[in-house]
Enzyme design. Structure first.
Site, mmCIF file in Angstrom:
data_model
loop_
_atom_site.group_PDB
_atom_site.id
_atom_site.type_symbol
_atom_site.label_atom_id
_atom_site.label_comp_id
_atom_site.label_asym_id
_atom_site.label_seq_id
_atom_site.Cartn_x
_atom_site.Cartn_y
_atom_site.Cartn_z
ATOM 1 N N LYS A 71 -0.977 111.898 0.848
ATOM 2 C CA LYS A 71 -0.572 113.230 0.366
ATOM 3 C C LYS A 71 -1.697 114.002 -0.336
ATOM 4 O O LYS A 71 -1.713 115.222 -0.298
ATOM 5 C CB LYS A 71 0.632 113.107 -0.573
ATOM 6 C CG LYS A 71 1.928 112.755 0.149
ATOM 7 C CD LYS A 71 3.098 112.751 -0.806
ATOM 8 C CE LYS A 71 4.398 112.548 -0.061
ATOM 9 N NZ LYS A 71 5.582 112.726 -0.912
ATOM 10 N N ASN A 92 2.755 117.408 1.554
ATOM 11 C CA ASN A 92 3.576 116.510 2.385
ATOM 12 C C ASN A 92 3.885 117.120 3.744
ATOM 13 O O ASN A 92 4.447 116.463 4.609
ATOM 14 C CB ASN A 92 4.873 116.112 1.669
ATOM 15 C CG ASN A 92 5.898 117.230 1.676
ATOM 16 O OD1 ASN A 92 5.553 118.401 1.794
ATOM 17 N ND2 ASN A 92 7.157 116.873 1.551
ATOM 18 N N ASP A 107 8.523 118.846 -0.995
ATOM 19 C CA ASP A 107 9.345 117.927 -1.817
ATOM 20 C C ASP A 107 10.171 118.709 -2.838
ATOM 21 O O ASP A 107 11.380 118.543 -2.936
ATOM 22 C CB ASP A 107 8.447 116.931 -2.584
ATOM 23 C CG ASP A 107 8.001 115.766 -1.719
ATOM 24 O OD1 ASP A 107 8.694 115.432 -0.756
ATOM 25 O OD2 ASP A 107 6.933 115.188 -2.024
ATOM 26 N N GLY A 130 11.121 111.383 -15.306
ATOM 27 C CA GLY A 130 10.124 110.951 -14.336
ATOM 28 C C GLY A 130 8.920 111.867 -14.354
ATOM 29 O O GLY A 130 9.002 113.037 -14.768
ATOM 30 N N ALA A 131 7.777 111.308 -13.942
ATOM 31 C CA ALA A 131 6.534 112.087 -13.903
ATOM 32 C C ALA A 131 5.648 111.613 -12.755
ATOM 33 O O ALA A 131 4.431 111.760 -12.803
ATOM 34 C CB ALA A 131 5.801 111.962 -15.237
ATOM 35 N N GLY A 132 6.265 111.036 -11.715
ATOM 36 C CA GLY A 132 5.519 110.636 -10.527
ATOM 37 C C GLY A 132 5.368 111.814 -9.571
ATOM 38 O O GLY A 132 5.564 112.976 -9.955
ATOM 39 N N GLY A 133 5.039 111.517 -8.320
ATOM 40 C CA GLY A 133 4.802 112.574 -7.333
ATOM 41 C C GLY A 133 6.018 113.469 -7.119
ATOM 42 O O GLY A 133 5.893 114.699 -7.043
ATOM 43 N N ALA A 134 7.203 112.859 -7.042
ATOM 44 C CA ALA A 134 8.418 113.650 -6.800
ATOM 45 C C ALA A 134 8.701 114.555 -7.993
ATOM 46 O O ALA A 134 9.002 115.746 -7.846
ATOM 47 C CB ALA A 134 9.600 112.732 -6.531
ATOM 48 N N GLY A 248 20.288 113.541 -3.777
ATOM 49 C CA GLY A 248 18.959 113.438 -3.173
ATOM 50 C C GLY A 248 18.964 113.614 -1.666
ATOM 51 O O GLY A 248 17.933 113.921 -1.071
HETATM 52 P P1 NDP Z 1 6.356 107.356 -8.291
HETATM 53 O O1 NDP Z 1 6.146 105.885 -8.119
HETATM 54 O O2 NDP Z 1 5.210 108.290 -8.200
HETATM 55 O O3 NDP Z 1 7.065 107.612 -9.714
HETATM 56 C C1 NDP Z 1 8.134 106.808 -10.157
HETATM 57 C C2 NDP Z 1 8.699 107.390 -11.447
HETATM 58 O O4 NDP Z 1 9.812 106.572 -11.848
HETATM 59 C C3 NDP Z 1 7.705 107.368 -12.611
HETATM 60 O O5 NDP Z 1 7.960 108.460 -13.450
HETATM 61 C C4 NDP Z 1 8.065 106.048 -13.304
HETATM 62 O O6 NDP Z 1 7.711 106.043 -14.663
HETATM 63 C C5 NDP Z 1 9.567 106.068 -13.165
HETATM 64 N N1 NDP Z 1 10.140 104.725 -13.295
HETATM 65 C C6 NDP Z 1 10.080 103.724 -12.385
HETATM 66 N N2 NDP Z 1 10.708 102.638 -12.856
HETATM 67 C C7 NDP Z 1 11.169 102.966 -14.097
HETATM 68 C C8 NDP Z 1 11.904 102.267 -15.109
HETATM 69 N N3 NDP Z 1 12.303 100.997 -14.930
HETATM 70 N N4 NDP Z 1 12.235 102.926 -16.243
HETATM 71 C C9 NDP Z 1 11.856 104.220 -16.434
HETATM 72 N N5 NDP Z 1 11.143 104.920 -15.518
HETATM 73 C C10 NDP Z 1 10.811 104.303 -14.367
HETATM 74 O O7 NDP Z 1 7.485 107.715 -7.229
HETATM 75 P P2 NDP Z 1 7.824 109.163 -6.610
HETATM 76 O O8 NDP Z 1 7.726 110.176 -7.689
HETATM 77 O O9 NDP Z 1 7.054 109.370 -5.367
HETATM 78 O O10 NDP Z 1 9.344 108.978 -6.186
HETATM 79 C C11 NDP Z 1 10.368 108.811 -7.157
HETATM 80 C C12 NDP Z 1 11.705 108.752 -6.439
HETATM 81 O O11 NDP Z 1 11.988 109.993 -5.827
HETATM 82 C C13 NDP Z 1 11.710 107.691 -5.332
HETATM 83 O O12 NDP Z 1 12.793 106.823 -5.544
HETATM 84 C C14 NDP Z 1 11.939 108.447 -4.056
HETATM 85 O O13 NDP Z 1 12.867 107.785 -3.218
HETATM 86 C C15 NDP Z 1 12.546 109.761 -4.560
HETATM 87 N N6 NDP Z 1 12.165 110.873 -3.661
HETATM 88 C C16 NDP Z 1 13.176 111.510 -3.009
HETATM 89 C C17 NDP Z 1 12.901 112.516 -2.136
HETATM 90 C C18 NDP Z 1 14.048 113.154 -1.415
HETATM 91 O O14 NDP Z 1 13.807 113.949 -0.501
HETATM 92 N N7 NDP Z 1 15.276 112.909 -1.781
HETATM 93 C C19 NDP Z 1 11.526 112.983 -1.892
HETATM 94 C C20 NDP Z 1 10.523 112.263 -2.640
HETATM 95 C C21 NDP Z 1 10.855 111.222 -3.478
HETATM 96 P P3 NDP Z 1 6.220 105.629 -15.143
HETATM 97 O O15 NDP Z 1 5.362 106.845 -14.959
HETATM 98 O O16 NDP Z 1 6.404 105.235 -16.543
HETATM 99 O O17 NDP Z 1 5.794 104.492 -14.243
#
Ligand code: NDP
Length: 282
Positions: A71, A92, A107, A130-134, A248
Protein backbone atom coordinates in the site's frame (compact mmCIF):
# COMPACT_ATOMS: atom_id res chain seq x y z
CA UNK A 1 -15.32 -20.63 -29.90
CA UNK A 2 -14.57 -16.93 -29.49
CA UNK A 3 -11.71 -15.39 -27.57
CA UNK A 4 -12.09 -11.88 -26.19
CA UNK A 5 -8.52 -10.76 -25.76
CA UNK A 6 -9.67 -7.16 -25.28
CA UNK A 7 -11.62 -7.88 -22.12
CA UNK A 8 -10.83 -4.97 -19.72
CA UNK A 9 -8.84 -6.08 -16.69
CA UNK A 10 -8.57 -4.85 -13.15
CA UNK A 11 -7.01 -6.78 -10.32
CA UNK A 12 -5.31 -6.94 -6.99
CA UNK A 13 -1.63 -7.12 -6.19
CA UNK A 14 -1.41 -8.93 -2.89
CA UNK A 15 1.03 -11.03 -0.93
CA UNK A 16 0.11 -13.77 -0.51
CA UNK A 17 -2.95 -13.85 -2.78
CA UNK A 18 -5.36 -16.06 -0.89
CA UNK A 19 -9.13 -16.41 -0.91
CA UNK A 20 -10.20 -12.80 -1.47
CA UNK A 21 -13.82 -11.73 -0.96
CA UNK A 22 -13.12 -8.67 -3.11
CA UNK A 23 -12.81 -10.88 -6.21
CA UNK A 24 -16.24 -12.38 -5.55
CA UNK A 25 -17.82 -8.99 -4.82
CA UNK A 26 -16.36 -7.18 -7.86
CA UNK A 27 -17.05 -10.01 -10.30
CA UNK A 28 -20.65 -10.24 -9.00
CA UNK A 29 -21.03 -6.56 -9.92
CA UNK A 30 -19.50 -7.13 -13.39
CA UNK A 31 -22.01 -9.94 -14.05
CA UNK A 32 -24.98 -7.98 -12.66
CA UNK A 33 -24.20 -4.92 -14.78
CA UNK A 34 -23.42 -6.95 -17.92
CA UNK A 35 -19.75 -5.87 -18.02
CA UNK A 36 -17.44 -8.33 -19.76
CA UNK A 37 -14.57 -7.45 -17.42
CA UNK A 38 -12.33 -9.59 -15.20
CA UNK A 39 -10.86 -8.93 -11.74
CA UNK A 40 -7.72 -10.97 -11.19
CA UNK A 41 -5.89 -11.66 -7.93
CA UNK A 42 -2.10 -11.76 -8.41
CA UNK A 43 0.50 -12.74 -5.83
CA UNK A 44 3.30 -10.16 -6.07
CA UNK A 45 6.44 -10.32 -3.93
CA UNK A 46 7.66 -6.94 -2.60
CA UNK A 47 10.76 -6.99 -4.85
CA UNK A 48 8.56 -7.57 -7.92
CA UNK A 49 6.10 -4.72 -7.33
CA UNK A 50 7.69 -2.33 -9.85
CA UNK A 51 7.63 -5.00 -12.57
CA UNK A 52 4.01 -5.83 -11.71
CA UNK A 53 2.94 -2.17 -12.08
CA UNK A 54 4.85 -1.89 -15.39
CA UNK A 55 3.09 -5.08 -16.50
CA UNK A 56 -0.33 -3.63 -15.63
CA UNK A 57 0.57 -0.51 -17.66
CA UNK A 58 1.80 -2.56 -20.61
CA UNK A 59 -1.34 -4.71 -20.62
CA UNK A 60 -3.66 -1.70 -20.44
CA UNK A 61 -5.21 -2.67 -17.09
CA UNK A 62 -7.89 -0.15 -16.06
CA UNK A 63 -6.55 -0.28 -12.52
CA UNK A 64 -5.88 -2.52 -9.53
CA UNK A 65 -6.10 -2.79 -5.79
CA UNK A 66 -3.07 -3.12 -3.54
CA UNK A 67 -3.09 -5.05 -0.27
CA UNK A 68 -0.51 -5.21 2.52
CA UNK A 69 2.52 -4.97 2.06
CA UNK A 70 2.21 -2.92 -1.13
CA UNK A 71 0.00 0.00 0.00
CA UNK A 72 2.87 2.41 0.64
CA UNK A 73 5.57 0.96 -1.64
CA UNK A 74 3.35 1.23 -4.73
CA UNK A 75 3.38 5.05 -4.54
CA UNK A 76 6.93 5.16 -5.98
CA UNK A 77 5.64 3.47 -9.16
CA UNK A 78 2.62 5.74 -9.79
CA UNK A 79 2.18 9.06 -11.63
CA UNK A 80 0.18 10.86 -8.93
CA UNK A 81 -2.11 10.56 -5.91
CA UNK A 82 -5.69 11.52 -5.11
CA UNK A 83 -6.20 14.08 -2.31
CA UNK A 84 -6.93 11.68 0.56
CA UNK A 85 -4.31 9.10 -0.53
CA UNK A 86 -1.80 11.95 -0.37
CA UNK A 87 -2.74 12.73 3.25
CA UNK A 88 -3.08 9.08 4.33
CA UNK A 89 0.23 8.19 2.66
CA UNK A 90 -1.09 4.86 1.41
CA UNK A 91 -2.87 3.60 -1.69
CA UNK A 92 -5.27 0.68 -1.95
CA UNK A 93 -6.74 1.46 -5.38
CA UNK A 94 -4.94 2.47 -8.57
CA UNK A 95 -6.88 4.02 -11.43
CA UNK A 96 -5.76 4.54 -15.02
CA UNK A 97 -6.65 8.11 -16.02
CA UNK A 98 -5.53 8.75 -19.62
CA UNK A 99 -2.00 7.39 -19.72
CA UNK A 100 -1.39 7.99 -16.00
CA UNK A 101 -1.75 5.61 -13.06
CA UNK A 102 -3.20 7.51 -10.09
CA UNK A 103 -3.27 6.16 -6.54
CA UNK A 104 -6.43 6.51 -4.46
CA UNK A 105 -7.39 5.24 -1.03
CA UNK A 106 -10.92 3.86 -0.76
CA UNK A 107 -10.61 2.26 2.73
CA UNK A 108 -11.93 5.33 4.50
CA UNK A 109 -14.19 6.48 1.65
CA UNK A 110 -16.05 3.14 1.78
CA UNK A 111 -16.42 3.54 5.53
CA UNK A 112 -17.80 7.09 5.28
CA UNK A 113 -20.15 6.02 2.47
CA UNK A 114 -21.61 3.24 4.64
CA UNK A 115 -21.75 5.45 7.75
CA UNK A 116 -23.47 8.27 5.87
CA UNK A 117 -26.49 6.05 5.28
CA UNK A 118 -26.99 6.14 9.08
CA UNK A 119 -25.73 9.62 10.08
CA UNK A 120 -24.38 12.78 8.45
CA UNK A 121 -20.80 12.98 9.82
CA UNK A 122 -20.60 16.78 9.38
CA UNK A 123 -20.09 18.55 12.71
CA UNK A 124 -19.97 15.33 14.79
CA UNK A 125 -17.51 14.47 17.55
CA UNK A 126 -15.92 11.05 16.99
CA UNK A 127 -14.23 8.49 19.23
CA UNK A 128 -12.01 6.27 17.08
CA UNK A 129 -10.47 3.08 18.50
CA UNK A 130 -7.28 2.05 16.69
CA UNK A 131 -4.44 3.78 14.88
CA UNK A 132 -3.37 1.26 12.23
CA UNK A 133 -3.80 1.59 8.46
CA UNK A 134 -7.59 1.25 8.55
CA UNK A 135 -7.98 3.77 11.40
CA UNK A 136 -5.72 6.28 9.64
CA UNK A 137 -7.78 6.08 6.43
CA UNK A 138 -11.08 6.28 8.33
CA UNK A 139 -9.86 9.28 10.37
CA UNK A 140 -8.73 11.23 7.28
CA UNK A 141 -11.98 10.61 5.37
CA UNK A 142 -14.12 11.47 8.42
CA UNK A 143 -12.16 14.71 8.74
CA UNK A 144 -12.58 15.50 5.03
CA UNK A 145 -16.33 14.71 5.41
CA UNK A 146 -16.54 17.53 7.98
CA UNK A 147 -16.48 15.95 11.45
CA UNK A 148 -15.60 18.52 14.10
CA UNK A 149 -13.24 16.49 16.32
CA UNK A 150 -11.70 13.02 16.53
CA UNK A 151 -10.39 11.46 19.74
CA UNK A 152 -7.99 8.68 18.76
CA UNK A 153 -7.93 5.95 21.41
CA UNK A 154 -5.14 3.42 20.93
CA UNK A 155 -3.16 0.87 22.92
CA UNK A 156 0.21 2.14 21.59
CA UNK A 157 0.59 5.83 22.38
CA UNK A 158 3.03 6.58 19.54
CA UNK A 159 0.73 5.30 16.78
CA UNK A 160 -2.27 7.02 18.36
CA UNK A 161 -0.49 10.37 18.63
CA UNK A 162 0.72 10.10 15.02
CA UNK A 163 -2.84 9.72 13.69
CA UNK A 164 -4.15 12.53 15.93
CA UNK A 165 -1.35 14.87 14.74
CA UNK A 166 -2.01 13.95 11.11
CA UNK A 167 -5.66 15.00 11.46
CA UNK A 168 -4.76 18.19 13.33
CA UNK A 169 -2.04 19.20 10.86
CA UNK A 170 -3.42 18.10 7.49
CA UNK A 171 -7.23 18.34 7.67
CA UNK A 172 -9.85 20.89 8.75
CA UNK A 173 -10.84 18.76 11.80
CA UNK A 174 -9.22 18.88 15.24
CA UNK A 175 -8.01 15.74 17.01
CA UNK A 176 -6.43 14.49 20.20
CA UNK A 177 -5.01 11.23 21.49
CA UNK A 178 -6.44 9.49 24.55
CA UNK A 179 -4.57 6.61 26.22
CA UNK A 180 -6.38 3.27 26.43
CA UNK A 181 -5.64 2.14 29.96
CA UNK A 182 -8.42 -0.19 31.08
CA UNK A 183 -12.09 0.29 30.26
CA UNK A 184 -12.73 3.42 28.18
CA UNK A 185 -15.78 5.56 28.95
CA UNK A 186 -17.28 7.32 25.92
CA UNK A 187 -17.49 11.07 26.68
CA UNK A 188 -20.90 12.77 26.58
CA UNK A 189 -21.41 14.73 23.35
CA UNK A 190 -19.86 11.99 21.19
CA UNK A 191 -21.93 11.38 18.05
CA UNK A 192 -19.96 8.58 16.35
CA UNK A 193 -17.97 5.71 17.89
CA UNK A 194 -15.76 3.59 15.61
CA UNK A 195 -13.89 0.34 16.18
CA UNK A 196 -11.01 0.39 13.70
CA UNK A 197 -8.88 -2.09 15.63
CA UNK A 198 -8.61 -5.74 14.61
CA UNK A 199 -10.49 -6.82 17.78
CA UNK A 200 -13.41 -9.12 16.89
CA UNK A 201 -12.08 -10.32 13.54
CA UNK A 202 -12.69 -14.03 12.79
CA UNK A 203 -11.62 -16.37 14.38
CA UNK A 204 -11.33 -14.13 17.50
CA UNK A 205 -15.02 -13.29 17.38
CA UNK A 206 -15.37 -13.02 21.16
CA UNK A 207 -12.80 -10.20 21.39
CA UNK A 208 -14.25 -6.73 21.74
CA UNK A 209 -12.80 -3.27 22.42
CA UNK A 210 -12.57 -2.59 26.16
CA UNK A 211 -15.32 0.04 26.32
CA UNK A 212 -17.79 0.81 29.10
CA UNK A 213 -20.89 0.06 27.03
CA UNK A 214 -23.05 1.70 29.72
CA UNK A 215 -21.64 5.01 28.42
CA UNK A 216 -23.14 4.36 24.95
CA UNK A 217 -26.43 6.18 24.46
CA UNK A 218 -29.14 5.89 21.78
CA UNK A 219 -28.14 9.22 20.18
CA UNK A 220 -24.71 7.72 19.27
CA UNK A 221 -23.97 5.81 16.06
CA UNK A 222 -21.53 2.92 16.52
CA UNK A 223 -19.56 1.61 13.54
CA UNK A 224 -17.21 -1.36 13.24
CA UNK A 225 -14.55 -1.93 10.57
CA UNK A 226 -14.63 -5.70 11.13
CA UNK A 227 -16.40 -7.34 8.18
CA UNK A 228 -16.13 -10.96 9.33
CA UNK A 229 -18.40 -11.42 11.18
CA UNK A 230 -20.47 -8.34 10.21
CA UNK A 231 -22.40 -8.37 13.50
CA UNK A 232 -19.55 -8.14 16.04
CA UNK A 233 -19.92 -8.41 19.82
CA UNK A 234 -19.26 -4.66 19.92
CA UNK A 235 -22.13 -3.88 17.53
CA UNK A 236 -24.43 -6.27 19.43
CA UNK A 237 -23.67 -4.43 22.68
CA UNK A 238 -24.30 -1.06 20.96
CA UNK A 239 -27.64 -2.24 19.55
CA UNK A 240 -28.63 -3.47 23.02
CA UNK A 241 -28.01 0.11 24.24
CA UNK A 242 -30.32 1.46 21.49
CA UNK A 243 -27.55 2.81 19.20
CA UNK A 244 -27.83 2.76 15.42
CA UNK A 245 -24.94 0.80 13.86
CA UNK A 246 -22.92 0.53 10.65
CA UNK A 247 -21.01 -2.72 9.98
CA UNK A 248 -17.67 -3.51 8.33
CA UNK A 249 -19.35 -5.35 5.48
CA UNK A 250 -20.87 -2.01 4.46
CA UNK A 251 -17.34 -0.53 4.53
CA UNK A 252 -15.99 -3.33 2.33
CA UNK A 253 -18.88 -3.03 -0.14
CA UNK A 254 -18.52 0.76 -0.08
CA UNK A 255 -14.88 0.45 -1.15
CA UNK A 256 -15.86 -1.87 -3.97
CA UNK A 257 -18.56 0.52 -5.19
CA UNK A 258 -16.06 3.41 -5.27
CA UNK A 259 -13.40 1.30 -7.02
CA UNK A 260 -15.91 0.24 -9.67
CA UNK A 261 -16.94 3.86 -10.21
CA UNK A 262 -13.27 4.85 -10.69
CA UNK A 263 -12.52 1.99 -13.09
CA UNK A 264 -15.73 1.59 -15.09
CA UNK A 265 -17.77 4.76 -14.47
CA UNK A 266 -20.81 2.74 -13.35
CA UNK A 267 -22.77 3.16 -10.10
CA UNK A 268 -22.65 -0.44 -8.97
CA UNK A 269 -25.51 -2.08 -7.08
CA UNK A 270 -24.26 -2.31 -3.47
CA UNK A 271 -27.03 -4.79 -2.57
CA UNK A 272 -25.84 -7.31 -5.18
CA UNK A 273 -22.25 -6.99 -3.93
CA UNK A 274 -23.23 -7.37 -0.27
CA UNK A 275 -25.31 -10.46 -1.10
CA UNK A 276 -22.35 -12.00 -2.94
CA UNK A 277 -20.27 -11.60 0.24
CA UNK A 278 -23.05 -12.99 2.45
CA UNK A 279 -23.30 -16.00 0.08
CA UNK A 280 -19.60 -16.62 0.83
CA UNK A 281 -20.60 -17.15 4.45
CA UNK A 282 -19.25 -13.88 5.85
P1 NDP B 1 -3.21 -2.77 11.81
O1 NDP B 1 -2.49 -4.03 12.19
O2 NDP B 1 -2.50 -1.72 11.04
O3 NDP B 1 -3.78 -2.09 13.15
C1 NDP B 1 -4.42 -2.85 14.15
C2 NDP B 1 -5.00 -1.91 15.20
O4 NDP B 1 -5.68 -2.71 16.18
C3 NDP B 1 -3.94 -1.11 15.95
O5 NDP B 1 -4.48 0.13 16.32
C4 NDP B 1 -3.70 -1.99 17.19
O6 NDP B 1 -3.21 -1.26 18.28
C5 NDP B 1 -5.11 -2.45 17.46
N1 NDP B 1 -5.13 -3.67 18.27
C6 NDP B 1 -4.82 -4.93 17.86
N2 NDP B 1 -4.95 -5.79 18.87
C7 NDP B 1 -5.34 -5.06 19.95
C8 NDP B 1 -5.64 -5.37 21.32
N3 NDP B 1 -5.57 -6.63 21.78
N4 NDP B 1 -6.06 -4.38 22.14
C9 NDP B 1 -6.16 -3.10 21.69
N5 NDP B 1 -5.87 -2.74 20.41
C10 NDP B 1 -5.47 -3.71 19.56
O7 NDP B 1 -4.50 -3.28 11.04
P2 NDP B 1 -5.42 -2.44 10.02
O8 NDP B 1 -5.58 -1.06 10.53
O9 NDP B 1 -4.94 -2.64 8.63
O10 NDP B 1 -6.81 -3.21 10.13
C11 NDP B 1 -7.58 -3.18 11.33
C12 NDP B 1 -8.87 -3.93 11.09
O11 NDP B 1 -9.66 -3.25 10.13
C13 NDP B 1 -8.62 -5.34 10.54
O12 NDP B 1 -9.28 -6.27 11.37
C14 NDP B 1 -9.26 -5.37 9.18
O13 NDP B 1 -9.97 -6.57 8.97
C15 NDP B 1 -10.24 -4.19 9.27
N6 NDP B 1 -10.41 -3.58 7.93
C16 NDP B 1 -11.65 -3.62 7.38
C17 NDP B 1 -11.87 -3.11 6.14
C18 NDP B 1 -13.25 -3.23 5.57
O14 NDP B 1 -13.43 -2.92 4.38
N7 NDP B 1 -14.25 -3.60 6.32
C19 NDP B 1 -10.80 -2.46 5.37
C20 NDP B 1 -9.52 -2.44 6.04
C21 NDP B 1 -9.35 -3.01 7.27
P3 NDP B 1 -1.63 -0.98 18.46
O15 NDP B 1 -1.31 0.19 17.58
O16 NDP B 1 -1.49 -0.70 19.89
O17 NDP B 1 -0.93 -2.24 18.01
Amino acid sequence: MTHDFLQPLVGCFAMPAGEDPTVVMIEAAFRHHGLNWRYINCEVAPEDLGDAVRGARAMGWRGFNCSIPHKVAVIAHLDGLGASAEIIGAVNTVVRRGDKLIGENTDGKGFVGALSRVIDPAGQRVVLFGAGGAARAVAVELALAGVAHITVVNRSAGRGQTVASLIDDKTPASADYAPWNGTYAIPKGTGIVVNATSLGLYPNVDQTPDVDTDTLSPDMVVADGIHNPPLTQFLKAAQARGCKTADGLGMLVGQGVIGLKYWTGIDADAGVMRQALLDLGL
